[in-house]
Design a protein around this motif. Structure first.
Motif, PDB file in Angstrom:
ATOM      1  N   PRO A 245     -41.219 -23.448 114.517  1.00 34.53           N
ATOM      2  CA  PRO A 245     -39.810 -23.462 114.930  1.00 34.53           C
ATOM      3  C   PRO A 245     -39.580 -22.860 116.315  1.00 34.53           C
ATOM      4  O   PRO A 245     -38.711 -23.326 117.058  1.00 34.53           O
ATOM      5  CB  PRO A 245     -39.119 -22.642 113.841  1.00 34.53           C
ATOM      6  CG  PRO A 245     -39.985 -22.796 112.634  1.00 34.53           C
ATOM      7  CD  PRO A 245     -41.389 -22.840 113.175  1.00 34.53           C
ATOM      8  N   ALA A 246     -40.361 -21.828 116.677  1.00 28.57           N
ATOM      9  CA  ALA A 246     -40.225 -21.234 118.013  1.00 28.57           C
ATOM     10  C   ALA A 246     -40.719 -22.208 119.077  1.00 28.57           C
ATOM     11  O   ALA A 246     -40.070 -22.393 120.115  1.00 28.57           O
ATOM     12  CB  ALA A 246     -41.000 -19.918 118.090  1.00 28.57           C
ATOM     13  N   ALA A 247     -41.849 -22.857 118.819  1.00 28.90           N
ATOM     14  CA  ALA A 247     -42.385 -23.829 119.776  1.00 28.90           C
ATOM     15  C   ALA A 247     -41.444 -25.012 119.939  1.00 28.90           C
ATOM     16  O   ALA A 247     -41.291 -25.547 121.050  1.00 28.90           O
ATOM     17  CB  ALA A 247     -43.768 -24.300 119.316  1.00 28.90           C
ATOM     18  N   SER A 248     -40.795 -25.427 118.842  1.00 31.75           N
ATOM     19  CA  SER A 248     -39.882 -26.566 118.911  1.00 31.75           C
ATOM     20  C   SER A 248     -38.656 -26.270 119.762  1.00 31.75           C
ATOM     21  O   SER A 248     -37.987 -27.192 120.232  1.00 31.75           O
ATOM     22  CB  SER A 248     -39.458 -26.994 117.502  1.00 31.75           C
ATOM     23  OG  SER A 248     -38.636 -25.999 116.902  1.00 31.75           O
ATOM     24  N   GLU A 249     -38.357 -24.973 119.952  1.00 33.03           N
ATOM     25  CA  GLU A 249     -37.249 -24.584 120.826  1.00 33.03           C
ATOM     26  C   GLU A 249     -37.749 -24.213 122.223  1.00 33.03           C
ATOM     27  O   GLU A 249     -37.043 -23.582 123.004  1.00 33.03           O
ATOM     28  CB  GLU A 249     -36.472 -23.425 120.215  1.00 33.03           C
ATOM     29  CG  GLU A 249     -35.760 -23.773 118.921  1.00 33.03           C
ATOM     30  CD  GLU A 249     -34.787 -22.699 118.469  1.00 33.03           C
ATOM     31  OE1 GLU A 249     -34.120 -22.099 119.339  1.00 33.03           O
ATOM     32  OE2 GLU A 249     -34.691 -22.465 117.249  1.00 33.03           O
ATOM     33  N   ASN A 250     -38.984 -24.610 122.504  1.00 31.54           N
ATOM     34  CA  ASN A 250     -39.597 -24.409 123.830  1.00 31.54           C
ATOM     35  C   ASN A 250     -39.816 -22.949 124.202  1.00 31.54           C
ATOM     36  O   ASN A 250     -39.851 -22.615 125.385  1.00 31.54           O
ATOM     37  CB  ASN A 250     -38.771 -25.113 124.920  1.00 31.54           C
ATOM     38  CG  ASN A 250     -38.774 -26.616 124.755  1.00 31.54           C
ATOM     39  OD1 ASN A 250     -39.812 -27.213 124.438  1.00 31.54           O
ATOM     40  ND2 ASN A 250     -37.624 -27.245 124.942  1.00 31.54           N
ATOM     41  N   PHE A 251     -39.993 -22.107 123.191  1.00 30.66           N
ATOM     42  CA  PHE A 251     -40.428 -20.744 123.475  1.00 30.66           C
ATOM     43  C   PHE A 251     -41.960 -20.744 123.533  1.00 30.66           C
ATOM     44  O   PHE A 251     -42.606 -21.376 122.685  1.00 30.66           O
ATOM     45  CB  PHE A 251     -39.953 -19.771 122.392  1.00 30.66           C
ATOM     46  CG  PHE A 251     -38.470 -19.550 122.374  1.00 30.66           C
ATOM     47  CD1 PHE A 251     -37.851 -18.872 123.420  1.00 30.66           C
ATOM     48  CD2 PHE A 251     -37.696 -20.021 121.330  1.00 30.66           C
ATOM     49  CE1 PHE A 251     -36.470 -18.671 123.409  1.00 30.66           C
ATOM     50  CE2 PHE A 251     -36.321 -19.825 121.306  1.00 30.66           C
ATOM     51  CZ  PHE A 251     -35.704 -19.149 122.353  1.00 30.66           C
TER      52      PHE A 251
END
Length: 344
Positions: A245-251
């Motif tokens: 979920p963090a990667a999907s928000e470009n973090f």
């Protein structure tokens, strides 16, 4: 209980001692907490060879401790797989260790197996920091662990009980140069800006009840982004999928990066924040500013900094009840203060 004259080793005679063995099998945080004890041993016995017996997965961390001369590995899981033959295998291992001709064995784990191994080394001085009095037989000096003390202080109190000068050895860890270079490359790959504040987030521990909910970490990261503060998520290999979920928000997500490089990444940030996990304690020893989220003001706070802890407002509540606004306010307070200090 102070040591008697017949079994006390005074520091001035340290040059006559050739070999010291320290035992600690697990885990990351507890191994980091042995750093001041190692520095204490080195300052008392500057010319001795210090070996460290640990589990295979922690060897790379201990190999980076400058005060350790040799890392020995014992796979406790494999040992237990011998089932009925485990004691025979333990005796074999003890004979191998006996060839090290250790003058002192310092057992900071004090499991049943490490008690036997300490005894089998036949070292003239065997010191055990014990939880159970039934294991005292294996040691020439056994000290009951102070369960209320921070593990670092408990280790140092133990060495003082054994006759050493344990005054202020320091909680210092120097990151290897290769890991610092690796962190530089990763920062570039992540597209992070070195001239913009960064916060390293370590969201997960191996104990679920210690974890602040991931949705709160994500909400915090969004708020940081709005404040032009960069958020970098870290974790172990198993955490990479959990941080989808963090990667999907470009973090940027550095989960799966080895521990020392993760610490080097953390050291490049203004702040390292997370629950009670080994990376935070290693980062603290490396000189990072840390904020630890916990359900209670535990003794395992960042060593030397009990004020670097955030707990729920209601006593006895879970860590999940800590509000995002509370954490955000603490981050802003720390970053603003560090910015003011650096500009002086």
């Amino acid at each position: 209980m102070r040591p008697g004259p017949d079994n006390c080793i005074s520091p001035p005679n340290g040059h006559t001692l050739k070999n010291i063995l320290l035992i600690r099998w697990k885990s990351i945080g507890d191994i980091v907490f042995t750093l001041p004890a190692l520095r204490c041993l080195r300052s008392n016995f500057p010319n001795s060879r210090i070996s460290y017996l640990t589990s295979p997965q922690f060897a790379p961390l201990i190999e980076s401790f400058s005060v350790v001369d040799e890392v020995l590995i014992l796979d406790r899981v494999r040992l237990k797989r011998f089932q009925h033959g485990w004691f025979k295998e333990l005796v074999k291992l003890g004979r191998v260790l006996a060839r090290g001709h250790y003058d002192i064995v310092v057992d900071l784990q004090s499991y049943g197996e490490t008690a036997w191994l300490s005894w089998l080394t036949r070292a003239p001085q065997r010191w055990g920091l014990i939880h159970r009095p039934s294991r005292a037989w294996a040691y020439t000096r056994a000290v009951t662990r102070d369960e209320k003390a921070h593990p670092v202080d408990a280790n140092l109190q133990f060495l003082a009980e054994c006759g050493l000068n344990a005054s202020d050895p320091g909680n210092c860890f120097k990151l290897p140069a290769e890991n610092q270079k690796a962190s530089e490359r990763l920062l570039l790959e992540f597209g992070l800006k070195l001239d913009q504040p960064m916060v390293f987030i370590q969201p997960f521990t191996s104990t679920p009840h210690k974890n602040w909910p991931l949705e709160k970490w994500l909400a915090l990261a969004r708020r940081l982004r709005e404040s032009e503060i960069q958020a970098l998520f870290g974790g172990g290999p198993a955490d990479r999928s959990r941080l989808g979920p963090a990667a999907s928000e470009n973090f940027p997500v550095a989960a799966g990066t080895d521990l020392l490089t993760s610490c080097a990444l953390a050291a490049r940030c203004e702040l390292v924040i997370g629950s009670d996990t080994g990376l935070l304690h290693l980062a603290n020893a490396a000189g990072c500013r840390v904020v630890l989220l916990t359900h209670r003001h535990a003794k395992e706070c960042p060593y030397g900094h009990p004020d670097w802890v955030l707990t729920p407002q209601r006593a006895g509540s879970s860590v999940a009840e800590i509000e995002v606004e509370t954490v955000l306010a603490e981050i802003h307070r720390v970053i603003v203060r560090r910015s003011i200090v650096s500009s002086l």
